[in-house]
Design a protein around this motif. Structure first.
Motif, PDB file in Angstrom:
ATOM      1  N   VAL A  40      14.968 -12.871   9.592  1.00 15.58           N
ATOM      2  CA  VAL A  40      15.503 -14.171   9.973  1.00 15.58           C
ATOM      3  C   VAL A  40      14.398 -14.922  10.712  1.00 15.58           C
ATOM      4  O   VAL A  40      13.802 -14.383  11.652  1.00 15.58           O
ATOM      5  N   SER A  91      23.297 -12.316   7.824  1.00 12.74           N
ATOM      6  CA  SER A  91      21.850 -12.186   7.981  1.00 12.74           C
ATOM      7  C   SER A  91      21.381 -10.733   7.906  1.00 12.74           C
ATOM      8  O   SER A  91      20.197 -10.476   7.679  1.00 12.74           O
ATOM      9  N   LEU A 147      25.276 -17.131   9.239  1.00 13.79           N
ATOM     10  CA  LEU A 147      24.418 -16.183   9.943  1.00 13.79           C
ATOM     11  C   LEU A 147      25.032 -14.788   9.988  1.00 13.79           C
ATOM     12  O   LEU A 147      24.323 -13.798  10.206  1.00 13.79           O
ATOM     13  N   LEU A 176      15.806 -15.527   5.667  1.00 14.78           N
ATOM     14  CA  LEU A 176      16.830 -16.499   6.028  1.00 14.78           C
ATOM     15  C   LEU A 176      16.228 -17.392   7.100  1.00 14.78           C
ATOM     16  O   LEU A 176      15.893 -16.935   8.193  1.00 14.78           O
TER      17      LEU A 176
END
Length: 306
Positions: free
Chosen positions: A85, A79, A76, A4
């Motif tokens: 991330v 995540s 987010l 991500l």
């Protein structure tokens, strides 16, 4: 591996999508280095305060803010389902404060954090090889995440003392943070004339002659890249200075006024003319703050208030 990627703004989004870097994308469209930030551990409370402030002072529609900014950041929250991330942020104040917020938001909303890495991103538009940069990413360690949390908390507090302490600590893998904090603290009014470092820069340039606003901005972008400001942020400053009467615009040319000259020569103090009631530097409301920037000591100093 599932990734991500968190980008700071839309400027690099198109190029990033055209690259061969795999993974999903979240775009941080905030400007946390400008305006009020509320100290809270509850993101929903934070966003409500932020939306109200941005709407009242900068004309940003609340619904637009929630649609374009908040809903994007809320991605987010998922995540934890990724292996990693990756934060793509530049070295300037604008990017670094947004990065601190993203790390705060991740810790506040994700129970088990995945691996978090950062990219030492060159200044836009110099980014060309995203794939090579990806291979150079650095994984943030627990100490880095704790420093980021402490720095964000300090940025939101109503006193800058903690933040000044943090800028002197070893930055670990957040190597650009001390310089960004330093740039932030220099936005406090000067103990000598009441100008912050950016206001003084503009007046000093205009003292040498008139400029079209874009030419003046271009000088700023070349000389003070550490701030990472765009047109919107600089427009706010210029309009405030014009409203106070230290600069004026005529026939699309900006020039310094007699009051501006007197402030620069320390015959007058900028704070005697500028309203501070709704002016914020991070979590500090300037109207109630005794803190001023002392260029001689390169640090903040407390003044006596009447």
């Amino acid at each position: 591996m599932s990734y991500l990627h968190v980008l700071n703004g839309d400027a690099t989004l198109t190029l990033f999508r055209q690259s061969k870097v795999p993974g999903d994308i979240v775009v941080c469209r905030e400007m946390m280095s400008v305006g009020k930030v509320k100290y809270t551990k509850d993101p929903s409370t934070f966003f409500a305060s932020r939306a109200k402030h941005l709407g009242f002072h900068f004309g940003i529609d609340e619904q637009t803010y929630y649609t374009n900014v908040v809903q994007e950041l809320e991605k987010l929250q998922h995540s934890g389902s990724y292996d990693e991330v990756i934060l793509w942020f530049e070295y300037d104040l604008f990017c670094q404060i947004n990065m601190l917020f993203v790390l705060y938001y991740l810790k506040s909303t994700v129970k088990i954090l995945p691996r978090i890495s950062i990219i030492d991103l060159p200044h836009h538009p110099d980014v060309k090889d995203f794939e090579a940069l990806l291979e150079q990413r650095v994984q943030l360690q627990p100490a880095d995440l704790q420093l980021a949390e402490d720095a964000w908390d300090a940025y939101c507090l109503n006193s800058p003392q903690a933040l000044e302490t943090i800028r002197k600590l070893p930055p670990g893998n957040l190597k650009h943070l001390p310089e960004a904090i330093h740039a932030h603290l220099k936005r406090f009014p000067s103990v000598e004339d009441g100008l912050n470092v950016i206001e003084k820069y503009f007046l000093q340039k205009l003292l040498m002659g008139k400029y079209r606003w874009f030419d003046l901005y271009t000088l700023f972008w070349n000389d003070m890249k550490i701030y990472g400001y765009g047109d919107f942020q600089l427009d706010i400053l210029i309009k405030r200075m014009a409203a106070v009467g230290v600069i004026q615009e005529e026939a699309q040319m900006l020039s310094i006024t007699s009051l501006g000259r007197e402030v620069l020569s320390k015959e007058e103090n900028y704070l005697d003319y500028v309203p501070l009631q709704h002016r914020w530097v991070g979590g500090v409301r300037l109207a109630k703050s005794p803190w001023r920037w002392d260029e001689a000591t390169d640090s903040l100093t407390r003044i006596d208030q009447e």
